[in-house]
Design a protein around this motif. Sequence first.
Motif, PDB file in Angstrom:
ATOM      1  N   PHE A  28       0.870  -1.180   0.000  1.00 44.27           N
ATOM      2  CA  PHE A  28       0.000   0.000   0.000  1.00 44.27           C
ATOM      3  C   PHE A  28       0.904   1.226   0.000  1.00 44.27           C
ATOM      4  O   PHE A  28       1.403   1.633   1.052  1.00 44.27           O
ATOM      5  N   ASN A 116     -10.107  -2.371  -1.706  1.00 48.36           N
ATOM      6  CA  ASN A 116      -9.976  -1.537  -2.901  1.00 48.36           C
ATOM      7  C   ASN A 116     -10.556  -2.281  -4.103  1.00 48.36           C
ATOM      8  O   ASN A 116     -10.765  -3.494  -4.069  1.00 48.36           O
ATOM      9  N   LYS A 117     -10.797  -1.549  -5.162  1.00 51.57           N
ATOM     10  CA  LYS A 117     -11.560  -2.095  -6.285  1.00 51.57           C
ATOM     11  C   LYS A 117     -10.777  -3.120  -7.108  1.00 51.57           C
ATOM     12  O   LYS A 117     -11.352  -3.776  -7.974  1.00 51.57           O
ATOM     13  N   ASN A 118      -9.488  -3.287  -6.830  1.00 48.18           N
ATOM     14  CA  ASN A 118      -8.703  -4.269  -7.579  1.00 48.18           C
ATOM     15  C   ASN A 118      -8.906  -5.701  -7.098  1.00 48.18           C
ATOM     16  O   ASN A 118      -8.515  -6.646  -7.781  1.00 48.18           O
ATOM     17  N   ASP A 265     -14.874   5.615  -1.806  1.00 48.27           N
ATOM     18  CA  ASP A 265     -13.484   5.562  -1.336  1.00 48.27           C
ATOM     19  C   ASP A 265     -13.012   4.133  -1.138  1.00 48.27           C
ATOM     20  O   ASP A 265     -11.847   3.814  -1.379  1.00 48.27           O
ATOM     21  N   ALA A 266     -13.894   3.272  -0.656  1.00 45.78           N
ATOM     22  CA  ALA A 266     -13.550   1.867  -0.443  1.00 45.78           C
ATOM     23  C   ALA A 266     -14.845   1.067  -0.393  1.00 45.78           C
ATOM     24  O   ALA A 266     -15.897   1.593  -0.042  1.00 45.78           O
ATOM     25  N   ASP A 267     -14.759  -0.197  -0.756  1.00 45.91           N
ATOM     26  CA  ASP A 267     -15.938  -1.054  -0.801  1.00 45.91           C
ATOM     27  C   ASP A 267     -16.013  -1.902   0.463  1.00 45.91           C
ATOM     28  O   ASP A 267     -15.048  -2.574   0.840  1.00 45.91           O
TER      29      ASP A 267
END
Length: 288
Positions: A28, A116-118, A265-267
């Motif tokens: 990160f 995060n979206k990855n 911002d975050a899931d």
Amino acid sequence: MSKSQVVVIDHGATELQAAFCEYVPRVFRTVDFRRWCAWGEWREEYRAFSVMEEGRVVANASVSRMCLRVEGREVEGYQLGAVGCVPERRGQGLSRVVMEAALDFCGSAPVMLFANKNVLGFYPRFGFVPREQRLFGVSLSVEPAGVLAPEVDLSEARAREELVALAAEGVAVTERFGARRHGHIATWYAAANFARPLRRLREDAWVFAGVEDGVLHIEDVYAREVFDLRPHLARLIDQPVKEVRFGFTPERWWPGAEVVGEDTDADLFVRNLPLPMGPDRFPVMART
């Protein structure tokens, strides 16, 4: 040592904490735990489940013990964070190894995490389901008072102790879906320079808040009782604002606030954690 053996790093393992701190920015890029550790804020509520090779952490899943609030009820659970693997060891199943170790520790208790979206496809493999998060705000013109509420310096140990006490003894910022006793998480945001200024509205009421693009963002409130925020807004700004946004579901502090968008911002993913219908936002200062 087997390459897939998991080592538990807790608040007393200072040498292993250094290896963890070296791992984090490799996965990160903008995140750093070193100052937080130097402050002595790694407490027993936080532990890291790590795979180590030659003294270095190469994969990790951390667990924070949480006192959650769900529809006015206190729920003991956990939040995962710092889940990942260093680039050169990805694709070899190490993230699964540390996730399984962390979840074994959590047992059947409620667990949540922000991803995060990855990696959105990774967590459902472990029984997590997504939960939408919303943004709350209100259109309101406010002029600065001229004198800002005094800022609290969390680099001072006494200030951190007071914040942790307020988080433990004060009211929950939201009763819909939130947390209590998360002061050590909030100190991490300050140590990592991710927090907005923390201002003292009165001795028993502190607020993380700041202005960005003409919007006053109130990220969290630490207080021993719910009070009217409106008379204090002018002391939180140094320029006029047209809107107030909240880093939490503000039903206790501003019942008329409306949903103004999606929190991207975050899931959020949850496991063994039934939540109420309707929009909410888990407090940003309680996220790991």
